[in-house]
Write a protein that holds these residues in place. Structure first.
Motif, mmCIF file in Angstrom:
data_model
loop_
_atom_site.group_PDB
_atom_site.id
_atom_site.type_symbol
_atom_site.label_atom_id
_atom_site.label_comp_id
_atom_site.label_asym_id
_atom_site.label_seq_id
_atom_site.Cartn_x
_atom_site.Cartn_y
_atom_site.Cartn_z
ATOM 1 N N GLY A 1 33.000 -29.843 32.203
ATOM 2 C CA GLY A 1 34.045 -29.456 32.440
ATOM 3 C C GLY A 1 35.075 -29.653 33.479
ATOM 4 N N ILE A 2 36.054 -29.226 34.025
ATOM 5 C CA ILE A 2 37.130 -29.780 35.299
ATOM 6 C C ILE A 2 37.509 -28.329 35.559
ATOM 7 N N ARG A 3 38.320 -28.406 37.151
ATOM 8 C CA ARG A 3 38.519 -27.601 37.606
ATOM 9 C C ARG A 3 39.959 -27.701 38.433
ATOM 10 N N TRP A 4 40.621 -27.045 38.578
ATOM 11 C CA TRP A 4 42.268 -26.797 38.980
ATOM 12 C C TRP A 4 42.488 -25.507 39.153
ATOM 13 N N VAL A 5 43.021 -25.516 40.432
ATOM 14 C CA VAL A 5 43.442 -24.228 40.825
ATOM 15 C C VAL A 5 44.890 -24.214 41.135
ATOM 16 N N TYR B 1 43.157 -12.943 32.927
ATOM 17 C CA TYR B 1 44.761 -12.289 33.011
ATOM 18 C C TYR B 1 44.174 -14.212 31.599
ATOM 19 N N PRO B 2 45.296 -13.303 30.703
ATOM 20 C CA PRO B 2 45.944 -14.705 29.089
ATOM 21 C C PRO B 2 45.153 -15.972 29.711
ATOM 22 N N GLY B 3 44.115 -16.850 29.134
ATOM 23 C CA GLY B 3 44.542 -18.072 29.368
ATOM 24 C C GLY B 3 43.393 -18.556 30.335
ATOM 25 N N PRO B 4 42.974 -19.615 30.707
ATOM 26 C CA PRO B 4 42.177 -19.419 32.001
ATOM 27 C C PRO B 4 41.761 -19.052 32.859
ATOM 28 N N GLY B 5 41.392 -18.849 33.889
ATOM 29 C CA GLY B 5 41.102 -18.371 35.174
ATOM 30 C C GLY B 5 40.828 -17.764 35.539
ATOM 31 N N ARG B 6 40.669 -17.126 36.820
ATOM 32 C CA ARG B 6 40.212 -16.272 37.774
ATOM 33 C C ARG B 6 40.790 -16.102 38.938
ATOM 34 N N MET B 7 41.491 -15.240 39.333
ATOM 35 C CA MET B 7 42.260 -14.946 40.286
ATOM 36 C C MET B 7 41.235 -14.610 41.786
ATOM 37 N N ILE B 8 41.620 -15.368 42.479
ATOM 38 C CA ILE B 8 40.555 -15.047 43.766
ATOM 39 C C ILE B 8 41.667 -13.841 44.767
ATOM 40 N N GLY B 9 42.277 -14.138 44.198
ATOM 41 C CA GLY B 9 43.457 -13.180 45.681
ATOM 42 C C GLY B 9 44.688 -12.876 45.030
ATOM 43 N N LEU C 1 46.835 -28.614 30.044
ATOM 44 C CA LEU C 1 44.462 -27.749 30.720
ATOM 45 C C LEU C 1 45.023 -26.506 30.407
ATOM 46 N N THR C 2 46.317 -25.698 30.515
ATOM 47 C CA THR C 2 46.342 -24.753 29.861
ATOM 48 C C THR C 2 45.505 -24.243 28.966
ATOM 49 N N VAL C 3 45.141 -25.227 28.002
ATOM 50 C CA VAL C 3 45.369 -25.159 26.532
ATOM 51 C C VAL C 3 43.649 -26.126 26.591
ATOM 52 N N PHE C 4 43.136 -26.276 27.274
ATOM 53 C CA PHE C 4 42.299 -26.426 26.723
ATOM 54 C C PHE C 4 41.118 -25.153 27.368
ATOM 55 N N PRO C 5 39.637 -25.198 26.288
ATOM 56 C CA PRO C 5 39.088 -24.411 26.198
ATOM 57 C C PRO C 5 38.478 -23.558 27.285
ATOM 58 N N HIS D 1 40.394 -22.188 37.713
ATOM 59 C CA HIS D 1 40.853 -22.285 36.258
ATOM 60 C C HIS D 1 38.926 -23.332 36.279
ATOM 61 N N ASP D 2 38.290 -23.242 35.223
ATOM 62 C CA ASP D 2 37.361 -23.898 34.733
ATOM 63 C C ASP D 2 37.597 -23.755 33.364
ATOM 64 N N VAL D 3 37.411 -25.081 32.587
ATOM 65 C CA VAL D 3 37.477 -25.362 31.511
ATOM 66 C C VAL D 3 36.600 -26.379 31.138
ATOM 67 N N GLN D 4 36.389 -27.042 29.265
ATOM 68 C CA GLN D 4 36.281 -28.181 29.233
ATOM 69 C C GLN D 4 36.718 -28.874 29.366
ATOM 70 N N ASP D 5 35.679 -29.916 29.324
ATOM 71 C CA ASP D 5 36.053 -31.877 30.113
ATOM 72 C C ASP D 5 36.681 -32.194 28.340
ATOM 73 N N LEU D 6 37.776 -31.902 28.036
ATOM 74 C CA LEU D 6 37.829 -32.697 27.171
ATOM 75 C C LEU D 6 37.760 -34.750 26.478
ATOM 76 N N ASP D 7 38.341 -34.954 27.541
ATOM 77 C CA ASP D 7 37.096 -36.598 27.671
ATOM 78 C C ASP D 7 38.474 -37.055 26.942
ATOM 79 N N ASP D 8 39.485 -37.062 26.988
ATOM 80 C CA ASP D 8 41.157 -37.397 26.659
ATOM 81 C C ASP D 8 42.224 -37.252 27.239
#
Length: 127
Positions: free
Chosen positions: A33-37, A77-85, A64-68, A51-58
């Motif tokens: 996968g890939i990660r972004w903040v 919350y809806p969409g990929p992501g975990r709140m840190i604070g 990035l918000t539509v990656f699984p 946000h941790d999502v699959q790496d689609l290699d494309d």
């Protein structure tokens, strides 16, 4: 220029605009996968999410918000992501994001631009 200077970054947050940063590859439960903040305005402050999502290699897929998600059940919350604070001040949000995720102070971008860094990552890996 893709990256925001600190003054432009703080200005964007003061104007209630979201900023983000591509952090790179991760492997979760054996899945690449890939990660972004991201930092986004919410109510009287700012939420910091990872946000941790699959790496689609494309390198043509940059939204990035539509990656699984790699953890759809753990999302806050809806969409990929975990709140840190949640913090009240933009400078506090940056400090939290950088401390908690290892984000670089000089690689923040406006919302939607982290996908450009992902595309660069894919091209570099595949060349």
């Amino acid at each position: 220029m893709r990256y925001l200077s600190r003054s432009f970054l703080l200005g964007a947050l003061h104007r209630k605009k979201e900023v983000e940063q591509f952090l790179g590859p991760v492997v979760i439960a054996g899945v690449a996968g890939i990660r972004w903040v991201s930092i986004w305005p919410w109510q009287e402050g700012y939420n910091v999410s990872i946000h941790d999502v699959q790496d689609l290699d494309d390198d043509n897929r940059r939204d990035l918000t539509v990656f699984p998600s790699l953890d759809p059940d753990g999302e806050d919350y809806p969409g990929p992501g975990r709140m840190i604070g949640h913090v009240e001040d933009p400078a506090q949000a940056l400090e939290l994001a950088e401390r908690a995720t290892g984000a670089s102070p000089d690689r923040w971008v406006n919302r939607g631009v982290a996908g450009e860094d992902y595309a660069d990552f894919v091209r570099a890996r595949n060349s």
